[in-house]
Structure formats: C-alpha cells, structure tokens
Design an enzyme around this catalytic site. Structure first.
Site, PDB file in Angstrom:
ATOM      1  N   GLY A 150      -2.399  -8.633 -98.617  1.00  0.00           N
ATOM      2  CA  GLY A 150      -1.041  -9.185 -98.575  1.00  0.00           C
ATOM      3  C   GLY A 150      -0.738  -9.805 -97.233  1.00  0.00           C
ATOM      4  CB  SER A 168      17.950   4.136 -95.597  1.00  0.00           C
ATOM      5  OG  SER A 168      16.653   3.589 -95.569  1.00  0.00           O
ATOM      6  CE  LYS A 216      13.016  -5.454 -92.942  1.00  0.00           C
ATOM      7  NZ  LYS A 216      11.783  -4.757 -93.260  1.00  0.00           N
ATOM      8  N   GLY A 220       2.850 -10.891 -96.574  1.00  0.00           N
ATOM      9  CA  GLY A 220       4.298 -11.097 -96.600  1.00  0.00           C
ATOM     10  C   GLY A 220       4.981 -10.344 -95.465  1.00  0.00           C
ATOM     11  CG  ASP A 259       9.857  -2.254 -91.263  1.00  0.00           C
ATOM     12  OD1 ASP A 259      10.406  -1.211 -91.658  1.00  0.00           O
ATOM     13  OD2 ASP A 259      10.328  -3.387 -91.454  1.00  0.00           O
ATOM     14  CG  ASN A 279      -1.535 -13.181 -99.378  1.00  0.00           C
ATOM     15  OD1 ASN A 279      -1.157 -12.176 -99.987  1.00  0.00           O
ATOM     16  ND2 ASN A 279      -0.767 -14.251 -99.218  1.00  0.00           N
TER      17      ASN A 279
HETATM   18  P1  NAP Z   1       6.852 -10.240 -99.695  1.00  0.00           P
HETATM   19  O1  NAP Z   1       7.166 -10.737 -98.350  1.00  0.00           O
HETATM   20  O2  NAP Z   1       7.434 -10.916-100.882  1.00  0.00           O
HETATM   21  O3  NAP Z   1       5.232 -10.256 -99.854  1.00  0.00           O
HETATM   22  C1  NAP Z   1       4.637  -9.884-101.080  1.00  0.00           C
HETATM   23  C2  NAP Z   1       3.123  -9.901-100.940  1.00  0.00           C
HETATM   24  O4  NAP Z   1       2.564  -9.445-102.184  1.00  0.00           O
HETATM   25  C3  NAP Z   1       2.537 -11.300-100.684  1.00  0.00           C
HETATM   26  O5  NAP Z   1       1.390 -11.177 -99.895  1.00  0.00           O
HETATM   27  C4  NAP Z   1       2.201 -11.757-102.124  1.00  0.00           C
HETATM   28  O6  NAP Z   1       1.175 -12.724-102.164  1.00  0.00           O
HETATM   29  C5  NAP Z   1       1.682 -10.471-102.700  1.00  0.00           C
HETATM   30  N1  NAP Z   1       1.782 -10.463-104.168  1.00  0.00           N
HETATM   31  C6  NAP Z   1       2.911 -10.364-104.910  1.00  0.00           C
HETATM   32  N2  NAP Z   1       2.613 -10.397-106.220  1.00  0.00           N
HETATM   33  C7  NAP Z   1       1.253 -10.552-106.297  1.00  0.00           C
HETATM   34  C8  NAP Z   1       0.334 -10.683-107.387  1.00  0.00           C
HETATM   35  N3  NAP Z   1       0.753 -10.653-108.648  1.00  0.00           N
HETATM   36  N4  NAP Z   1      -0.989 -10.813-107.105  1.00  0.00           N
HETATM   37  C9  NAP Z   1      -1.423 -10.847-105.809  1.00  0.00           C
HETATM   38  N5  NAP Z   1      -0.600 -10.731-104.740  1.00  0.00           N
HETATM   39  C10 NAP Z   1       0.727 -10.596-104.981  1.00  0.00           C
HETATM   40  O7  NAP Z   1       7.247  -8.697 -99.864  1.00  0.00           O
HETATM   41  P2  NAP Z   1       7.259  -7.578 -98.712  1.00  0.00           P
HETATM   42  O8  NAP Z   1       8.604  -7.516 -98.118  1.00  0.00           O
HETATM   43  O9  NAP Z   1       6.082  -7.782 -97.844  1.00  0.00           O
HETATM   44  O10 NAP Z   1       7.095  -6.258 -99.600  1.00  0.00           O
HETATM   45  C11 NAP Z   1       5.853  -5.950-100.219  1.00  0.00           C
HETATM   46  C12 NAP Z   1       5.889  -4.501-100.702  1.00  0.00           C
HETATM   47  O11 NAP Z   1       6.051  -3.632 -99.591  1.00  0.00           O
HETATM   48  C13 NAP Z   1       7.047  -4.156-101.659  1.00  0.00           C
HETATM   49  O12 NAP Z   1       6.544  -3.357-102.683  1.00  0.00           O
HETATM   50  C14 NAP Z   1       8.016  -3.389-100.796  1.00  0.00           C
HETATM   51  O13 NAP Z   1       8.777  -2.442-101.544  1.00  0.00           O
HETATM   52  C15 NAP Z   1       7.057  -2.665 -99.868  1.00  0.00           C
HETATM   53  N6  NAP Z   1       7.649  -2.261 -98.585  1.00  0.00           N
HETATM   54  C16 NAP Z   1       7.603  -0.937 -98.253  1.00  0.00           C
HETATM   55  C17 NAP Z   1       8.125  -0.508 -97.057  1.00  0.00           C
HETATM   56  C18 NAP Z   1       8.067   0.945 -96.692  1.00  0.00           C
HETATM   57  O14 NAP Z   1       8.822   1.385 -95.809  1.00  0.00           O
HETATM   58  N7  NAP Z   1       7.196   1.722 -97.309  1.00  0.00           N
HETATM   59  C19 NAP Z   1       8.682  -1.436 -96.158  1.00  0.00           C
HETATM   60  C20 NAP Z   1       8.697  -2.805 -96.506  1.00  0.00           C
HETATM   61  C21 NAP Z   1       8.179  -3.193 -97.740  1.00  0.00           C
HETATM   62  P3  NAP Z   1       1.532 -14.309-102.048  1.00  0.00           P
HETATM   63  O15 NAP Z   1       1.688 -14.594-100.575  1.00  0.00           O
HETATM   64  O16 NAP Z   1       0.354 -14.966-102.648  1.00  0.00           O
HETATM   65  O17 NAP Z   1       2.800 -14.520-102.817  1.00  0.00           O
END
Ligand code: NAP
Length: 289
Positions: free
Chosen positions: A133, A23, A72, A135, A108, A157
C-alpha cells in the site's frame, strides 16, 4: 459519573465523519485510569470550517486534538511549528495547543513503531520491510520506520505511480532506503523473499471484504514479522494465515492504541496504559459492530 468542571482539560478528535470512532472511549478510559481530569470528544468539522474549528478549540483552552480524514494535510497550514514526525511525512494527526501556539505531530507512524517494538517484540532497525500500500497510512508508517533506522523499504502498491511517489519522498530524506513495485505476483514473491517484516497498509482484509489479502501468504516464513493496520476485523486473513505459518504478528488495534498513547504523552506528559486503552478500544469496536 466523573466530575466535569471548568478545570477539566479538553481534547478532541476532529474529522469528517467521526461518528464511528473508538478514540473517545479509548482516551476517556485512559484518563480515568490515570486519575487525570480530562475529557475527549469527537467533533465533526467540514473542510471549509477547519481553521475556524481549530481556532475555536484554541480559544476554549483545549490541550490538544487528534486529526483524522480528511484534514491531516490541510491542518498543517495553521501550525506555528511542526515536529519532525509531521514535517517528514507531510501530515499531522496530533496538535498540541500550548502558550498560544499550535504544534503539529504525527503519532500514527511513531505509535506504530512503538507498538511493533513493545507489543510485537520486533525492532525494525537494520531490517528490510515490505509495505503493501502507498496511501495515507503507508505514508506515516514508512517515514517512522525510516526514522527508526529500518534498512530498506520495499513498497508494493496496486497503483505503481503512488508507490513510486512515496519511495521518491522517502529517498529524498533517507537516500536509497525505498524501492517501489507494482502489486504483481512476481514482484510480491521477490519482495517477500527479501524482507524480514511485512506491513499491510491497504484496505484489503477490512470488513466487509474479509477474504481479501494483499500478499500471497504461502510465501511467508516463520522468520517474518507480519502486521496489519486494518483493525476491523481484529484478526485479518493476512494475520490468521501468517500465524498459521509460524510468524509473529501484530494487529491494527495496537497502532491505534499507541498513536493515542503518544498523543496523551505529548499533551499531558503522562504515560497511559496500553492494555487499558486496548481493552477500551476493543470493547467500543464490539459495540459498533
Ligand atoms: P488510502 O489512503 O485510501 O490508501 C488505501 C491503500 O489501499 C492504497 O494503497 C490502495 O491502492 C490500496 N487498496 C485499496 N483497495 C485495494 C484493492 N482492492 N486492491 C489493492 N490495493 C488496494 O487509505 P488509508 O488512509 O491509507 O487507510 C488504509 C487502511 O488503514 C484502512 O483500512 C484504515 O482503516 C487503516 N488505518 C488504520 C489505522 C490504525 O490506527 N490502525 C490508521 C490509519 C489507517 P491504490 O493506491 O492502488 O488505490
């Protein structure tokens, strides 16, 4: 070398950790391109010092800050006002410091939807979306899609209780909009058939697990618009396989770009160039790899 003076407007990313963030590169390049006298820094603030950190930025006259993991939700407690974007999903990623008051936004999701429209050429209004997902990323994206008038959201999910909790929050504000499913082959297949677009918000496909994918891509058809919030790598397995099946796609860097672009608009009223921010973010990502 830019001239940094007492007039330079300050902004920051606050989180823990923030060392990996692209960023600062993305924002500072955008400010330079706009001819705007601003400086964006990354500040590592532990949870126990969050309020002190936010008050210090206010004292020093910052124009605003972005907020990332793990602050957040907690940062909401210090806001004088919440924009609908933050109120709806219960998370703040952008704070505006103005006239002694703090206003919280969530760019976001709004950034993601703007990217979908402007870069992806896809309008989610009236369409059915499959969200993989439930999260933090899913939360912001799902509420923004609902606010943008999407017809249905099918939330799939691994932990079904989290999908159910997100669907229930969405349905409180947008009755009947969301359905929750466990990540099983049958559910996936039904959801993909019912959907017009797919958003991966899971960590699947992210480095180093680049061979993992949240959905069975053999079920995708050219009519699907497919996007991923993961941006390392820039082209995930999901996007590569979706493209091969003729789908339009959007990678996760555009969500990052547009959430930043929306924050700049909130702080300065200026509309930065998405392309300039994109190229700066991609260059910074390459430097980190
Ligand atoms: P989070 O709150 O930890 O949520 C992770 C999600 O992924 C949950 O739904 C989790 O399922 C699922 N997951 C993780 N490992 C898995 C597996 N092995 N099999 C199936 N499902 C799995 O994380 P987050 O903050 O949402 O971030 C998720 C992704 O988004 C990351 O890669 C992050 O870098 C990206 N992101 C990108 C931006 C952007 O600006 N492009 C912004 C924010 C985040 P469970 O609920 O079952 O654990």
């Amino acid at each position: 070398m830019r001239d940094i003076s007492s007039k330079t407007k300050l902004a920051a990313l606050i989180g823990w950790p923030v060392g990996h963030s692209v960023s600062p590169a993305m924002h500072n390049t955008a400010y330079e391109d706009l001819g705007f006298d601003g400086l964006y820094v990354a500040l590592q603030i532990p949870s126990e010092s969050l309020e002190q950190g936010v008050r210090a930025m206010q004292l020093f006259g910052f124009m605003g800050c972005n907020v990332t993991i793990p602050h957040k939700k907690e940062v909401m407690a210090f806001m004088d006002e919440l924009d609908d974007s933050a109120q709806a999903c219960g998370a703040v990623n952008t704070v505006l410091f103005r006239d002694g008051k703090l206003k919280g936004y969530n760019t976001d999701g709004t950034g993601f939807v703007r990217g979908m429209r402007e870069k992806g050429g896809f309008d989610p209004a009236g369409k059915t979306g499959l969200i993989a997902g439930a999260g933090g990323a899913a939360l912001g994206v799902a509420f923004a899609l609902a606010a943008a008038g999407t017809g249905k959201l099918l939330i799939v999910n691994r932990t079904v209780s989290k999908a159910e909790a997100l669907a229930s929050e969405l349905n409180k504000k947008y009755p009947g909009i969301a359905e929750a499913f466990a990540l099983t082959e049958d559910n996936e297949s039904t959801a993909i058939k019912r959907s017009d677009y797919v958003v991966n918000t899971t960590n699947l496909g992210m480095m180093p697990n680049v061979d993992t994918v949240a959905i069975d891509t053999s079920l995708l058809e050219a009519r699907h618009f497919v996007s991923d919030v993961v941006y390392a790598p820039l082209e995930t397995r999901l996007l590569r396989e979706a493209k091969a099946r003729g789908c339009r796609t959007m990678n996760g860097i555009w969500m990052l770009v547009y959430q930043g672009l929306e924050a700049i608009r909130i702080w300065t009223g200026l509309d930065a160039s998405p392309l300039v921010m994109h190229d700066a973010a991609v260059a910074a990502l390459k430097d980190r790899q």
